[in-house]
Design a protein around this motif. Structure first.
Motif, PDB file in Angstrom:
ATOM      1  N   PRO A   1      30.607  19.973  13.210  1.00  0.00           N
ATOM      2  CA  PRO A   1      30.096  18.949  12.291  1.00  0.00           C
ATOM      3  C   PRO A   1      29.874  17.590  12.944  1.00  0.00           C
ATOM      4  N   MET A   2      30.805  17.149  13.786  1.00  0.00           N
ATOM      5  CA  MET A   2      30.664  15.824  14.394  1.00  0.00           C
ATOM      6  C   MET A   2      29.523  15.798  15.414  1.00  0.00           C
ATOM      7  N   GLN A   3      29.443  16.806  16.265  1.00  0.00           N
ATOM      8  CA  GLN A   3      28.360  16.831  17.241  1.00  0.00           C
ATOM      9  C   GLN A   3      27.026  17.079  16.553  1.00  0.00           C
ATOM     10  N   GLY A   4      27.042  17.857  15.482  1.00  0.00           N
ATOM     11  CA  GLY A   4      25.819  18.067  14.725  1.00  0.00           C
ATOM     12  C   GLY A   4      25.262  16.770  14.174  1.00  0.00           C
ATOM     13  N   GLN A   5      26.133  15.942  13.605  1.00  0.00           N
ATOM     14  CA  GLN A   5      25.692  14.650  13.088  1.00  0.00           C
ATOM     15  C   GLN A   5      25.287  13.706  14.221  1.00  0.00           C
ATOM     16  N   ALA A   6      25.998  13.774  15.343  1.00  0.00           N
ATOM     17  CA  ALA A   6      25.605  12.968  16.499  1.00  0.00           C
ATOM     18  C   ALA A   6      24.177  13.310  16.924  1.00  0.00           C
ATOM     19  N   THR A   7      23.859  14.598  16.921  1.00  0.00           N
ATOM     20  CA  THR A   7      22.522  15.033  17.299  1.00  0.00           C
ATOM     21  C   THR A   7      21.483  14.522  16.313  1.00  0.00           C
ATOM     22  N   VAL A   8      21.776  14.657  15.025  1.00  0.00           N
ATOM     23  CA  VAL A   8      20.826  14.228  13.994  1.00  0.00           C
ATOM     24  C   VAL A   8      20.480  12.753  14.147  1.00  0.00           C
ATOM     25  N   PHE A   9      21.495  11.904  14.253  1.00  0.00           N
ATOM     26  CA  PHE A   9      21.242  10.466  14.289  1.00  0.00           C
ATOM     27  C   PHE A   9      20.715  10.002  15.650  1.00  0.00           C
ATOM     28  N   HIS A  10      21.021  10.761  16.706  1.00  0.00           N
ATOM     29  CA  HIS A  10      20.513  10.410  18.041  1.00  0.00           C
ATOM     30  C   HIS A  10      19.072  10.875  18.236  1.00  0.00           C
ATOM     31  N   ARG A  11      18.748  12.079  17.742  1.00  0.00           N
ATOM     32  CA  ARG A  11      17.463  12.692  18.065  1.00  0.00           C
ATOM     33  C   ARG A  11      16.424  12.646  16.943  1.00  0.00           C
ATOM     34  N   TYR A  12      16.885  12.832  15.707  1.00  0.00           N
ATOM     35  CA  TYR A  12      15.932  13.164  14.658  1.00  0.00           C
ATOM     36  C   TYR A  12      15.745  12.092  13.587  1.00  0.00           C
ATOM     37  N   PHE A  13      16.763  11.287  13.352  1.00  0.00           N
ATOM     38  CA  PHE A  13      16.732  10.396  12.192  1.00  0.00           C
ATOM     39  C   PHE A  13      15.882   9.160  12.477  1.00  0.00           C
ATOM     40  N   GLU A  14      14.982   8.869  11.570  1.00  0.00           N
ATOM     41  CA  GLU A  14      14.130   7.674  11.668  1.00  0.00           C
ATOM     42  C   GLU A  14      14.135   6.932  10.334  1.00  0.00           C
ATOM     43  N   PRO A  15      14.371   5.607  10.306  1.00  0.00           N
ATOM     44  CA  PRO A  15      14.631   4.757  11.472  1.00  0.00           C
ATOM     45  C   PRO A  15      16.027   5.001  12.034  1.00  0.00           C
ATOM     46  N   ARG A  16      16.213   4.678  13.283  1.00  0.00           N
ATOM     47  CA  ARG A  16      17.490   4.927  13.932  1.00  0.00           C
ATOM     48  C   ARG A  16      18.554   3.987  13.388  1.00  0.00           C
ATOM     49  N   LEU A  17      19.769   4.528  13.208  1.00  0.00           N
ATOM     50  CA  LEU A  17      20.885   3.763  12.673  1.00  0.00           C
ATOM     51  C   LEU A  17      21.969   3.668  13.749  1.00  0.00           C
ATOM     52  N   PRO A  18      22.016   2.567  14.484  1.00  0.00           N
ATOM     53  CA  PRO A  18      22.968   2.455  15.606  1.00  0.00           C
ATOM     54  C   PRO A  18      24.417   2.688  15.212  1.00  0.00           C
ATOM     55  N   ALA A  19      24.822   2.209  14.032  1.00  0.00           N
ATOM     56  CA  ALA A  19      26.223   2.385  13.621  1.00  0.00           C
ATOM     57  C   ALA A  19      26.558   3.861  13.445  1.00  0.00           C
ATOM     58  N   ALA A  20      25.625   4.631  12.885  1.00  0.00           N
ATOM     59  CA  ALA A  20      25.860   6.061  12.699  1.00  0.00           C
ATOM     60  C   ALA A  20      25.869   6.785  14.044  1.00  0.00           C
ATOM     61  N   VAL A  21      24.953   6.420  14.925  1.00  0.00           N
ATOM     62  CA  VAL A  21      24.923   7.018  16.263  1.00  0.00           C
ATOM     63  C   VAL A  21      26.256   6.800  16.965  1.00  0.00           C
ATOM     64  N   GLU A  22      26.737   5.560  16.931  1.00  0.00           N
ATOM     65  CA  GLU A  22      27.990   5.233  17.612  1.00  0.00           C
ATOM     66  C   GLU A  22      29.172   5.952  16.986  1.00  0.00           C
ATOM     67  N   ARG A  23      29.216   6.006  15.645  1.00  0.00           N
ATOM     68  CA  ARG A  23      30.339   6.634  14.961  1.00  0.00           C
ATOM     69  C   ARG A  23      30.488   8.110  15.354  1.00  0.00           C
ATOM     70  N   TYR A  24      29.387   8.866  15.303  1.00  0.00           N
ATOM     71  CA  TYR A  24      29.469  10.302  15.574  1.00  0.00           C
ATOM     72  C   TYR A  24      29.579  10.596  17.071  1.00  0.00           C
ATOM     73  N   ARG A  25      28.958   9.762  17.892  1.00  0.00           N
ATOM     74  CA  ARG A  25      29.095   9.932  19.332  1.00  0.00           C
ATOM     75  C   ARG A  25      30.549   9.700  19.755  1.00  0.00           C
ATOM     76  N   ASN A  26      31.171   8.656  19.236  1.00  0.00           N
ATOM     77  CA  ASN A  26      32.554   8.350  19.603  1.00  0.00           C
ATOM     78  C   ASN A  26      33.517   9.438  19.137  1.00  0.00           C
ATOM     79  N   GLU A  27      33.301   9.941  17.923  1.00  0.00           N
ATOM     80  CA  GLU A  27      34.196  10.979  17.415  1.00  0.00           C
ATOM     81  C   GLU A  27      34.029  12.278  18.189  1.00  0.00           C
ATOM     82  N   THR A  28      32.797  12.608  18.536  1.00  0.00           N
ATOM     83  CA  THR A  28      32.570  13.811  19.340  1.00  0.00           C
ATOM     84  C   THR A  28      33.228  13.677  20.702  1.00  0.00           C
ATOM     85  N   THR A  29      33.104  12.511  21.308  1.00  0.00           N
ATOM     86  CA  THR A  29      33.739  12.276  22.598  1.00  0.00           C
ATOM     87  C   THR A  29      35.259  12.391  22.489  1.00  0.00           C
TER      88      THR A  29
END
Length: 220
Positions: A106-134
């Motif tokens: 779930p966390m990496q899936g959301q990281a992918t969505v907000f990093h690759r697919y979601f427009e407009p890009r939401l930096p806070a969401a990208v950071e949140r899911y990237r950090n949790e996946t890491t």
């Protein structure tokens, strides 16, 4: 004979890898997710949730099983392989399987969505899911210190986790260079012939096709 309904995604590859590892004969049915084939009535009779993967076991009275984790458990129990039979070992494998199902996926899936697919890009969401996946990757790295596999032996927990971790770059996760135990495990997984075959069943589409398909699905 197992009928496998799947697509070229980490969750789909879990099952094709397991079937290859177990040597079970199966027929592959690749669904066109961009065409919404997984939501057609015929498939909803197999999986009411309209998601891949799903299987039908023709040798068990046409038993249908959906959800990737449930399928892995079913196949392990069917064959008596890839999961220990003793209570402690079984519990250990199920714990790490659920760690993937409830955490990494779930966390990496959301990281992918907000990093690759979601427009407009939401930096806070990208950071949140990237950090949790890491963070979850670091849990895995600690777990793998001094271990060859996530549990006492190679199991469905490894099979469930690797298809996600192997695509960390696609999800925008920083380089895993400092996670030496995780990297060594990734190399061991990639060297397994069944893993190499499993991630070609079905073959991955081109990256531009993946992005187009995912963006279409987001607006449905």
């Amino acid at each position: 004979m197992i009928e496998l309904y799947t697509a070229a995604t980490p969750n789909g590859y879990k099952v094709s890898i397991a079937l290859e590892e177990l040597g079970l004969p199966y027929d592959l049915h690749a669904l066109e997710l961009g065409a919404n084939e997984q939501r057609e009535e015929w498939f909803l009779r197999i999986n009411p949730n309209g998601r891949i993967p799903a299987i039908i076991d023709r040798d068990a009275g046409d038993l249908a099983v959906f959800e990737s984790g449930a399928i892995l458990i079913y196949l392990a129990e069917k064959t008596g392989k890839l999961m220990p039979s003793d209570a402690r070992g079984r519990s250990e494998v199920l714990q790490w399987l659920m760690f993937q199902m409830g955490g990494v996926g779930p966390m990496q899936g959301q990281a992918t969505v907000f990093h690759r697919y979601f427009e407009p890009r939401l930096p806070a969401a990208v950071e949140r899911y990237r950090n949790e996946t890491t963070r979850l990757y670091r849990v895995l790295d600690r777990r793998l210190q001094g271990r060859e596999w996530l549990c006492s032996a190679y199991s469905i927990a490894d099979i469930a986790t690797w298809p996600w971790i192997r695509r960390y770059d696609w999800s925008g996760i920083p380089d895993v260079e400092d996670l030496e135990h995780l990297r060594a495990w990734m190399d061991r997984m990639a060297a397994r012939p069944a893993c190499a075959r499993g991630v070609t069943r079905p073959p991955s589409p081109r990256r531009t096709e993946v992005i187009d398909m995912a963006r279409k699905m987001l607006v449905r």
